[in-house]
Design an enzyme around this catalytic site. Structure first.
Site, mmCIF file in Angstrom:
data_model
loop_
_atom_site.group_PDB
_atom_site.id
_atom_site.type_symbol
_atom_site.label_atom_id
_atom_site.label_comp_id
_atom_site.label_asym_id
_atom_site.label_seq_id
_atom_site.Cartn_x
_atom_site.Cartn_y
_atom_site.Cartn_z
ATOM 1 N N ASP A 39 1.123 -1.030 0.263
ATOM 2 C CA ASP A 39 0.012 -0.245 -0.039
ATOM 3 C C ASP A 39 0.881 1.691 -0.351
ATOM 4 O O ASP A 39 0.786 1.950 1.088
ATOM 5 C CB ASP A 39 -0.912 -0.068 0.821
ATOM 6 C CG ASP A 39 -1.763 1.116 0.844
ATOM 7 O OD1 ASP A 39 -1.743 2.013 -0.116
ATOM 8 O OD2 ASP A 39 -2.352 1.354 2.564
ATOM 9 N N ASN A 68 0.391 4.206 -1.379
ATOM 10 C CA ASN A 68 -0.221 6.044 -0.861
ATOM 11 C C ASN A 68 -0.884 5.762 1.161
ATOM 12 O O ASN A 68 -1.175 6.713 1.264
ATOM 13 C CB ASN A 68 -1.031 6.085 -1.694
ATOM 14 C CG ASN A 68 -2.256 5.396 -2.264
ATOM 15 O OD1 ASN A 68 -2.338 4.357 -0.943
ATOM 16 N ND2 ASN A 68 -2.931 5.563 -2.923
ATOM 17 N N HIS A 75 36.744 -21.806 13.195
ATOM 18 C CA HIS A 75 37.392 -21.662 13.441
ATOM 19 C C HIS A 75 37.530 -20.398 13.123
ATOM 20 O O HIS A 75 37.191 -19.562 12.059
ATOM 21 C CB HIS A 75 38.172 -22.652 11.683
ATOM 22 C CG HIS A 75 40.044 -22.541 11.259
ATOM 23 N ND1 HIS A 75 40.640 -22.213 11.895
ATOM 24 C CD2 HIS A 75 39.858 -21.381 10.125
ATOM 25 C CE1 HIS A 75 41.706 -21.877 11.022
ATOM 26 N NE2 HIS A 75 41.160 -21.377 10.158
ATOM 27 N N ASN A 76 38.501 -19.767 13.614
ATOM 28 C CA ASN A 76 38.825 -18.055 13.587
ATOM 29 C C ASN A 76 37.669 -17.278 13.632
ATOM 30 O O ASN A 76 37.328 -16.113 12.829
ATOM 31 C CB ASN A 76 39.852 -17.862 12.117
ATOM 32 C CG ASN A 76 41.022 -18.299 11.783
ATOM 33 O OD1 ASN A 76 41.736 -18.288 12.772
ATOM 34 N ND2 ASN A 76 41.572 -18.429 10.551
ATOM 35 N N GLU A 114 37.985 -20.272 18.417
ATOM 36 C CA GLU A 114 39.682 -19.966 18.480
ATOM 37 C C GLU A 114 39.271 -18.697 18.355
ATOM 38 O O GLU A 114 39.067 -18.343 18.173
ATOM 39 C CB GLU A 114 39.463 -20.920 17.049
ATOM 40 C CG GLU A 114 41.201 -20.323 17.114
ATOM 41 C CD GLU A 114 41.894 -20.740 15.875
ATOM 42 O OE1 GLU A 114 42.932 -20.924 14.968
ATOM 43 O OE2 GLU A 114 41.530 -20.301 14.557
ATOM 44 N N ASP A 170 43.314 -16.110 18.361
ATOM 45 C CA ASP A 170 44.450 -16.268 17.960
ATOM 46 C C ASP A 170 45.281 -15.088 18.483
ATOM 47 O O ASP A 170 44.689 -13.899 18.153
ATOM 48 C CB ASP A 170 44.668 -15.946 16.289
ATOM 49 C CG ASP A 170 44.060 -16.996 15.332
ATOM 50 O OD1 ASP A 170 43.748 -18.469 16.261
ATOM 51 O OD2 ASP A 170 44.013 -17.251 14.070
ATOM 52 N N HIS A 209 43.847 -12.393 12.649
ATOM 53 C CA HIS A 209 45.113 -12.767 11.807
ATOM 54 C C HIS A 209 45.811 -12.480 11.523
ATOM 55 O O HIS A 209 46.556 -11.373 10.520
ATOM 56 C CB HIS A 209 44.013 -13.354 10.283
ATOM 57 C CG HIS A 209 43.923 -14.238 10.186
ATOM 58 N ND1 HIS A 209 44.327 -14.527 8.198
ATOM 59 C CD2 HIS A 209 44.259 -15.801 10.638
ATOM 60 C CE1 HIS A 209 44.585 -15.875 8.237
ATOM 61 N NE2 HIS A 209 44.981 -17.076 9.547
ATOM 62 N N GLU A 227 46.217 -19.687 20.031
ATOM 63 C CA GLU A 227 46.522 -19.881 18.893
ATOM 64 C C GLU A 227 47.685 -19.210 19.616
ATOM 65 O O GLU A 227 46.905 -18.092 19.685
ATOM 66 C CB GLU A 227 46.410 -19.668 17.502
ATOM 67 C CG GLU A 227 47.328 -20.167 16.888
ATOM 68 C CD GLU A 227 47.371 -19.717 15.049
ATOM 69 O OE1 GLU A 227 47.953 -18.903 14.648
ATOM 70 O OE2 GLU A 227 46.428 -20.699 14.781
ATOM 71 N N LYS A 240 48.882 -25.505 24.027
ATOM 72 C CA LYS A 240 49.932 -25.667 24.614
ATOM 73 C C LYS A 240 50.344 -26.149 26.175
ATOM 74 O O LYS A 240 50.137 -24.599 26.312
ATOM 75 C CB LYS A 240 51.406 -25.168 23.867
ATOM 76 C CG LYS A 240 51.426 -25.357 22.556
ATOM 77 C CD LYS A 240 52.240 -25.413 21.841
ATOM 78 C CE LYS A 240 52.324 -25.121 20.216
ATOM 79 N NZ LYS A 240 52.445 -26.453 20.134
ATOM 80 N N SER A 265 46.513 -30.779 16.221
ATOM 81 C CA SER A 265 45.691 -30.806 15.212
ATOM 82 C C SER A 265 46.204 -30.724 13.843
ATOM 83 O O SER A 265 47.607 -31.038 13.596
ATOM 84 C CB SER A 265 45.483 -29.210 15.401
ATOM 85 O OG SER A 265 45.222 -28.365 16.724
ATOM 86 N N ILE A 313 10.123 -13.914 -11.120
ATOM 87 C CA ILE A 313 9.325 -15.349 -10.357
ATOM 88 C C ILE A 313 10.593 -16.095 -10.672
ATOM 89 O O ILE A 313 10.903 -16.540 -11.663
ATOM 90 C CB ILE A 313 7.958 -15.520 -11.293
ATOM 91 C CG1 ILE A 313 7.407 -14.534 -10.087
ATOM 92 C CG2 ILE A 313 7.534 -17.024 -10.054
ATOM 93 C CD1 ILE A 313 6.091 -14.303 -11.222
ATOM 94 N N ASP A 317 17.093 -22.174 -8.307
ATOM 95 C CA ASP A 317 16.143 -21.682 -9.125
ATOM 96 C C ASP A 317 16.778 -21.868 -11.009
ATOM 97 O O ASP A 317 18.173 -21.697 -10.938
ATOM 98 C CB ASP A 317 16.555 -19.896 -9.048
ATOM 99 C CG ASP A 317 15.661 -19.327 -10.034
ATOM 100 O OD1 ASP A 317 14.480 -19.836 -10.626
ATOM 101 O OD2 ASP A 317 16.030 -18.056 -10.221
ATOM 102 N N TYR A 318 16.120 -22.287 -11.166
ATOM 103 C CA TYR A 318 17.165 -22.759 -12.819
ATOM 104 C C TYR A 318 16.702 -21.535 -13.845
ATOM 105 O O TYR A 318 16.009 -21.028 -13.804
ATOM 106 C CB TYR A 318 15.915 -24.239 -13.299
ATOM 107 C CG TYR A 318 16.748 -24.148 -15.026
ATOM 108 C CD1 TYR A 318 16.984 -25.447 -14.888
ATOM 109 C CD2 TYR A 318 15.623 -23.420 -15.444
ATOM 110 C CE1 TYR A 318 18.323 -25.570 -16.089
ATOM 111 C CE2 TYR A 318 15.778 -23.997 -17.036
ATOM 112 C CZ TYR A 318 17.225 -24.918 -17.407
ATOM 113 O OH TYR A 318 17.978 -25.286 -18.822
#
Length: 736
Positions: free
Chosen positions: A136, A138, A298-299, A328, A330, A343, A377, A427, A504, A632, A687-688
């Site tokens: 709608d 308006n 991971h990370n 994890e 680091d 990282h 780490e 460790k 690991s 569509i 979706d083809y």
């Protein structure tokens, strides 16, 4: 509720620390929250067709990244955050006072709970009101034929103009060229009638427009493989039949115009493809930790790629709230004497270690009571390692596992024994490395498993560095049961390592071990934990296939949680099981000392199952993301069975032209599943496209043994793992 409907001025805080005053309020029907900016009004829908604007969560206090970076301590009692959309963006707000903040937080949480618990007809009505209001343009509270046709295209409903005109006129009681809200609802229901469901119920309906208790019992027994008493059937009728008169006679409506009961029952756990018993914790949680698959990241700190993307405490919060149990960290020396997480040797942003610890402490057990493992780490100096240890001890308190195991213990504690505990994986200084009267600590190998790269020049550079790392005793003492050690072969591990030590493996190393030493790895993983992580060249934060890793019994199969790709969807499907607690018990043949299992085969014939599935129809499928033409869908369904190599196979239906709202396929497929205990099944709606690659629009994945037989609804999820309201597949499943 009156207060937040009337609204008030809130301060909106942006990521750069800038602040803006905006007037926020709820709409009159308490369905949406909106705010006025300088020149515009923005809506934050609940249950809308645009999931990117839905309020998914309300958080009390200054917990988001935005507040962590720019927070004023004087405003602590006035802060709250809205988590919006499937990408989990945050809207960070400061109320004028604490009472106003409490009103907003309590009121919005109440509305979200109310929406989630509403019955199907109420949710359908709310949804239709939302899409009506958005169409709608308006604001006159009417839709003309042109607006209705545009809305139908938005909803993936393809209808020719002549049919639309006829139905439009039938619904137009007032004889005008517009539909009001009530007329539009009738129009919508006429266009979306589901003939395949009516046909199904006519088969079990002896006469008239109603089912009685005996007919419902007959349907449940023959089609749903469910034996239900008369009282149980009456309870279903009481819960799902919408018409009080029909309900009072102990019957259910079959006429499609009023058959809300079946749509309601379809969306209930009773008719879900996923076994509702598996939505709760039903597995034995008293086995050693090594006997479980563990949902792992991971990370975890990264919100995007591995080179220049942002690091975020929000990423930890999201992973933990989704049930992740291993995150994890680091850790590197910070310029101002405080350790940071990022990282290393990249341009990713840095966040303070202590801010991450605060975030983990606040959200670690919100989704699950079972232990959270911190995979650390460590690249820090001894001084900053001591700070890391101090932060964890002070902030986590009694949650932190610090007590050594009792003498004579020969296996890891169970998730049940570790409930509510935080476990440090890192460790640990071996006794032989501790020098007498050395209070600082001792030296350990600085071999960094997660730095393993395919690039030979990077490897050579790493080898030039100091091979020994001095580890602070304070940090070493926090490592009790997940002690990181280098992998030097399964025979070496059996001879030299104990159950508290773990290794690991990069994905490249791991895939080779699965293929060539799978039997030995399964045996190794009965007593010790293994962690797999993505290879170093996945700078885009993509993921490897986790399924082969689980087939070898690996417990911590760490993925980049920030990347919602196929592998992440499969991981989500695996841990839908067992109440989404983050721990899934491995099959008995992967746990028992006298059992033997090789993921490459052969497999016991008694395990084999035949899986037959008919993909009948789809309903209310979402539009393709990023499609500016709003075309569509031409949808088709892919069914993937994943597990041991012999079980991996895919099939697909034909595509249906221009029908994303209610496509009917009615196609059947059959699979042989050799190891059902480890198999997963994934449904993908695609979706083809004839001239380009096909795009996935929604999906759902689940363990094979969590599927229910019979006529079932598959409730579909978005790319980001969020349930899409109303989007579903109707299927029939038979497992023999």
């Amino acid at each position: 509720m009156d207060f937040i409907q009337n609204g008030c001025v809130l301060i909106k805080v942006r990521g750069n620390g800038s602040k803006y005053e905006r007037f926020f309020r709820l709409d009159d029907e308490c369905l949406s929250m909106y705010y006025r900016g300088s020149k515009k009004i923005k809506w934050l829908q609940g249950n809308s067709k645009d999931q990117s604007k839905e309020i998914g969560e309300v958080r009390d206090g200054p917990t988001s990244d935005v507040f962590v970076k720019s927070f004023n301590k004087l405003s602590e009692s006035q802060c709250f955050t809205l988590v919006i959309g499937e990408k989990h963006k945050t809207l960070d707000l400061i109320a004028p006072n604490e009472n106003a903040k409490v009103s907003w937080v309590k009121g919005l949480k109440h509305l979200l709970k109310k929406l989630s618990e509403a019955d199907l007809s109420t949710q359908q009505e709310i949804w239709l009101k939302e899409v009506f209001r958005q169409a709608d343009k308006n604001g006159d509270e009417y839709l003309n034929l042109k607006e209705v046709l545009a809305l139908l295209k938005d909803l993936n409903i393809a209808v020719d103009l002549d049919t639309a005109k006829v139905v439009f006129q039938v619904c137009n009681d007032k004889g005008e060229d517009v539909l009001d809200m009530d007329e539009f609802m009738v129009f919508y229901n006429m266009l979306t009638k589901r003939d395949e469901i009516e046909q199904l119920f006519e088969e079990y309906n002896q006469e008239g427009q109603y089912w009685d208790v005996s007919e419902l019992q007959d349907f449940l027994k023959k089609e749903q493989y469910t034996q239900m008493s008369s009282d149980g059937c009456m309870a279903l009728i009481e819960k799902h039949e919408a018409c009080p008169k029909v309900k009072g006679q102990g019957m259910m409506s079959v006429d499609g115009k009023v058959m809300y009961w079946f749509y309601s029952m379809l969306r209930s756990p009773f008719m879900d493809v996923f076994n509702p018993e598996h939505r709760s914790i039903y597995m034995d949680m008293t086995q050693p930790l090594s006997h479980y698959f563990i949902d792992s990241s991971h990370n975890t700190y990264l919100a995007a790629d591995q080179l220049v993307g942002p690091s975020s405490t929000e990423a930890y919060i999201r992973a933990l709230k989704m049930g992740c149990r291993c995150v994890e960290l680091d850790c590197w020396d910070g310029d101002k004497g405080d350790p940071v997480i990022y990282h290393g040797h990249t341009l990713t942003s840095k966040i303070l270690f202590k801010d991450v610890i605060y975030a983990i402490n606040a959200y670690c057990f919100e989704a699950s009571e079972y232990p959270v493992i911190l995979s650390i780490e460590n690249h820090c100096s001894v001084a900053q390692q001591r700070l890391m240890a101090a932060y964890m001890v002070d902030i986590f308190g009694d949650k932190l596992l610090r007590e050594e195991l009792e003498d004579g213990t020969t296996e890891l504690p169970s998730p049940e024994e570790l409930k509510g505990r935080i476990v440090v994986k890192a460790k640990r200084i071996p006794a032989s490395a501790l020098q007498e009267n050395d209070e600082e600590g001792g030296y350990v190998s600085d071999e960094d498993e997660s730095a393993e790269m395919e690039d030979e020049s990077v490897k050579a550079e790493l080898k030039k560095k100091e091979e020994k790392l001095k580890l602070a005793k304070e940090l070493s003492d926090l490592v009790i049961i997940c002690q990181s050690v280098s992998f030097k072969g399964f025979a070496h591990a059996k001879e030299n390592y104990n159950f508290k030590q773990m290794s690991s493996y990069s994905e490249n190393k791991a895939f080779g071990l699965v293929e060539n030493e799978g039997l030995d790895w399964v045996e190794h993983n009965k007593r010790q934990i293994s962690r797999i992580y993505p290879g170093g060249l996945r700078t885009d934060s993509s993921n490897y296939d986790p399924v082969p890793m689980w087939m070898a019994g690996n417990q911590i199969v760490a993925l980049n949680y920030q990347t919602p790709d196929d592998s992440w969807h499969i991981n989500q499907g695996m841990f839908e099981n067992n109440g989404r607690c983050g721990y899934v018990l491995k099959p008995e043949f992967m746990r028992m000392p006298d059992a033997s299992f090789n993921p490459q085969g052969p497999y016991l014939p008694k395990w084999k199952r035949k899986f037959k599935i008919k993909i009948i129809s789809g309903y209310q499928l979402p539009k393709k993301k990023g499609d500016k033409n709003k075309s569509i869908l031409d949808p088709y369904v892919k069914i993937d069975v994943m597990g041991v190599p012999a079980d991996c196979r895919s099939e697909k239906t034909d595509h249906i032209k221009d029908n994303g709202f209610h496509p009917v396929w009615d196609e059947s497929f059959e699979f042989d599943v050799h190891v059902p205990q480890l198999a997963l099944v994934r449904f993908r709606v695609m979706d083809y496209e004839s001239r380009s690659s096909n795009v996935m629009v929604c999906q759902f994945c689940l363990p094979f043994l969590s599927m229910q037989s019979g006529y079932r609804q598959v409730n579909l999820h978005s790319k980001y793992g969020e349930a899409i309201w109303g989007a579903s597949l109707l299927v029939h499943i038979m497992i023999t």
